[in-house]
Design a protein around this motif. Structure first.
Motif, PDB file in Angstrom:
ATOM      1  N   ARG A  38      35.814  44.913  32.356  1.00  0.00           N
ATOM      2  CA  ARG A  38      36.844  45.380  33.278  1.00  0.00           C
ATOM      3  C   ARG A  38      37.565  44.213  33.940  1.00  0.00           C
ATOM      4  NH1 ARG A  38      34.533  48.992  37.780  1.00  0.00           N
ATOM      5  NH2 ARG A  38      33.490  47.012  38.149  1.00  0.00           N
ATOM      6  N   SER A  39      38.859  44.379  34.176  1.00  0.00           N
ATOM      7  CA  SER A  39      39.638  43.308  34.803  1.00  0.00           C
ATOM      8  C   SER A  39      39.097  42.994  36.194  1.00  0.00           C
ATOM      9  CB  SER A  39      41.115  43.677  34.871  1.00  0.00           C
ATOM     10  OG  SER A  39      41.315  44.842  35.636  1.00  0.00           O
ATOM     11  N   GLU A  40      38.583  44.022  36.901  1.00  0.00           N
ATOM     12  CA  GLU A  40      38.026  43.782  38.236  1.00  0.00           C
ATOM     13  C   GLU A  40      36.832  42.841  38.176  1.00  0.00           C
ATOM     14  OE1 GLU A  40      37.974  48.203  37.917  1.00  0.00           O
ATOM     15  OE2 GLU A  40      39.087  46.774  36.688  1.00  0.00           O
ATOM     16  N   ASP A  41      36.022  42.987  37.122  1.00  0.00           N
ATOM     17  CA  ASP A  41      34.860  42.111  36.967  1.00  0.00           C
ATOM     18  C   ASP A  41      35.287  40.681  36.629  1.00  0.00           C
ATOM     19  OD1 ASP A  41      33.195  44.272  37.455  1.00  0.00           O
ATOM     20  OD2 ASP A  41      32.929  44.738  35.331  1.00  0.00           O
ATOM     21  N   ILE A  42      36.316  40.566  35.796  1.00  0.00           N
ATOM     22  CA  ILE A  42      36.812  39.240  35.434  1.00  0.00           C
ATOM     23  C   ILE A  42      37.396  38.548  36.660  1.00  0.00           C
ATOM     24  CG2 ILE A  42      38.410  37.952  33.961  1.00  0.00           C
ATOM     25  CD1 ILE A  42      38.267  40.337  31.986  1.00  0.00           C
ATOM     26  N   ILE A  43      38.168  39.284  37.436  1.00  0.00           N
ATOM     27  CA  ILE A  43      38.764  38.745  38.665  1.00  0.00           C
ATOM     28  C   ILE A  43      37.681  38.285  39.629  1.00  0.00           C
ATOM     29  CG2 ILE A  43      39.972  39.453  40.773  1.00  0.00           C
ATOM     30  CD1 ILE A  43      41.832  41.117  38.946  1.00  0.00           C
ATOM     31  N   SER A  44      36.641  39.067  39.782  1.00  0.00           N
ATOM     32  CA  SER A  44      35.552  38.713  40.692  1.00  0.00           C
ATOM     33  C   SER A  44      34.824  37.466  40.221  1.00  0.00           C
ATOM     34  CB  SER A  44      34.570  39.884  40.821  1.00  0.00           C
ATOM     35  OG  SER A  44      35.214  41.008  41.371  1.00  0.00           O
ATOM     36  N   ARG A  45      34.599  37.386  38.914  1.00  0.00           N
ATOM     37  CA  ARG A  45      33.921  36.214  38.354  1.00  0.00           C
ATOM     38  C   ARG A  45      34.780  34.966  38.515  1.00  0.00           C
ATOM     39  NH1 ARG A  45      29.708  33.577  38.231  1.00  0.00           N
ATOM     40  NH2 ARG A  45      29.455  32.167  36.485  1.00  0.00           N
ATOM     41  N   VAL A  46      36.073  35.090  38.286  1.00  0.00           N
ATOM     42  CA  VAL A  46      36.994  33.970  38.468  1.00  0.00           C
ATOM     43  C   VAL A  46      36.949  33.478  39.912  1.00  0.00           C
ATOM     44  CG1 VAL A  46      39.450  33.383  38.641  1.00  0.00           C
ATOM     45  CG2 VAL A  46      38.585  34.501  36.592  1.00  0.00           C
ATOM     46  N   THR A  47      36.917  34.392  40.850  1.00  0.00           N
ATOM     47  CA  THR A  47      36.893  34.030  42.267  1.00  0.00           C
ATOM     48  C   THR A  47      35.636  33.256  42.620  1.00  0.00           C
ATOM     49  OG1 THR A  47      38.192  36.012  42.781  1.00  0.00           O
ATOM     50  CG2 THR A  47      37.078  34.922  44.622  1.00  0.00           C
ATOM     51  N   VAL A  48      34.503  33.745  42.156  1.00  0.00           N
ATOM     52  CA  VAL A  48      33.236  33.059  42.411  1.00  0.00           C
ATOM     53  C   VAL A  48      33.256  31.654  41.818  1.00  0.00           C
ATOM     54  CG1 VAL A  48      30.775  33.011  41.816  1.00  0.00           C
ATOM     55  CG2 VAL A  48      31.811  35.127  42.638  1.00  0.00           C
ATOM     56  N   MET A  49      33.680  31.550  40.571  1.00  0.00           N
ATOM     57  CA  MET A  49      33.681  30.250  39.900  1.00  0.00           C
ATOM     58  C   MET A  49      34.666  29.282  40.550  1.00  0.00           C
ATOM     59  SD  MET A  49      33.234  31.262  35.863  1.00  0.00           S
ATOM     60  CE  MET A  49      32.643  29.635  35.384  1.00  0.00           C
ATOM     61  N   ALA A  50      35.791  29.816  41.013  1.00  0.00           N
ATOM     62  CA  ALA A  50      36.768  28.961  41.705  1.00  0.00           C
ATOM     63  C   ALA A  50      36.141  28.362  42.955  1.00  0.00           C
ATOM     64  CB  ALA A  50      38.005  29.776  42.072  1.00  0.00           C
ATOM     65  N   GLY A  51      35.385  29.168  43.684  1.00  0.00           N
ATOM     66  CA  GLY A  51      34.702  28.666  44.877  1.00  0.00           C
ATOM     67  C   GLY A  51      33.670  27.607  44.536  1.00  0.00           C
ATOM     68  N   MET A  52      32.929  27.827  43.453  1.00  0.00           N
ATOM     69  CA  MET A  52      31.894  26.879  43.053  1.00  0.00           C
ATOM     70  C   MET A  52      32.495  25.542  42.634  1.00  0.00           C
ATOM     71  SD  MET A  52      29.208  28.676  43.666  1.00  0.00           S
ATOM     72  CE  MET A  52      27.982  27.487  43.110  1.00  0.00           C
TER      73      MET A  52
END
Length: 213
Positions: A37-51
């Motif tokens: 799901r795009s929502e899951d991809i967006i959430s993962r991108v956000t987490v990784m961007a923070g890391m």
């Protein structure tokens, strides 16, 4: 959308041939399990961007709070959770290096979200990557990505995954044979492949993605 796996495999092999390197015709086609799901991809991108910010000296506590405020803890790996429990000076050089490699995975994921339009295996991550993901310094959150919310079609994503899978084989095979190649970087291909494989494996956790060749 129906996928012709054999046709896609042959297309990847032709592209690899155009790069002047070899492919392995005996490699099987990739199993397609569906699209995440795009929502899951967006959430993962956000987490990784923070890391990634931690890799460039941001205090883990700041990133921990930022992720917690967005209720994205479920999208974190155990590795990431452990990093966020550390003081900045406790994060080891090897952990920082691993986080820096996230840039390659992010580059692939923003391509999947149709934000990045320049995604070539032989080209480095663009200087504009951090403009494509939520900015911790500006206190942006994942909603900035939802305004786009355009995931590329299944065929495009599967084709790229197949190409990176076969290029990864070439990189590993070259290393095993002691052959020096300058067109592709194994780490780059591997990290991008992991992101793409994760997108087409919705039931598999990030750290469990099979990257064997």
């Amino acid at each position: 959308m129906e996928l012709n796996f054999i046709q896609i495999k042959e297309k990847s092999e032709e592209i690899i041939k155009e790069y002047g390197v070899t492919s392995n015709p005996n490699l099987p086609t990739i199993e397609y399990q569906g699209l995440r799901r795009s929502e899951d991809i967006i959430s993962r991108v956000t987490v990784m961007a923070g890391m990634v910010y931690i890799a460039f000296q941001a205090p883990p506590a700041v990133i921990r709070e930022w992720i917690h405020e967005q209720r994205l803890n479920q999208y974190m790996t155990e590795f990431e959770k452990n990093i966020l429990e550390k003081d900045r000076l406790e994060v080891t050089p090897s952990e920082l290096l691993k986080l820096k490699w996230y840039l390659e995975s992010l580059w692939a994921l923003v391509w999947v979200l149709d934000i990045n339009t320049n995604f070539q295996p032989h080209e480095p991550v663009g200087n504009d990557l951090l403009n494509m993901v939520p900015d911790v310094k500006k206190k942006q959150d994942f909603t900035i990505l939802q305004t786009n919310n355009l995931t590329r079609n299944i065929k495009e994503i599967y084709e790229q995954t197949d190409l990176y899978y076969r290029l990864h084989w070439y990189c590993v095979d070259s290393k095993l044979k002691g052959i020096k190649h300058f067109r592709f970087d194994e780490g780059t291909i591997k990290e991008r492949r992991q992101a793409l494989e994760w997108v087409i494996s919705p039931k598999v956790e990030w750290e469990d993605i099979d990257l064997s060749t």
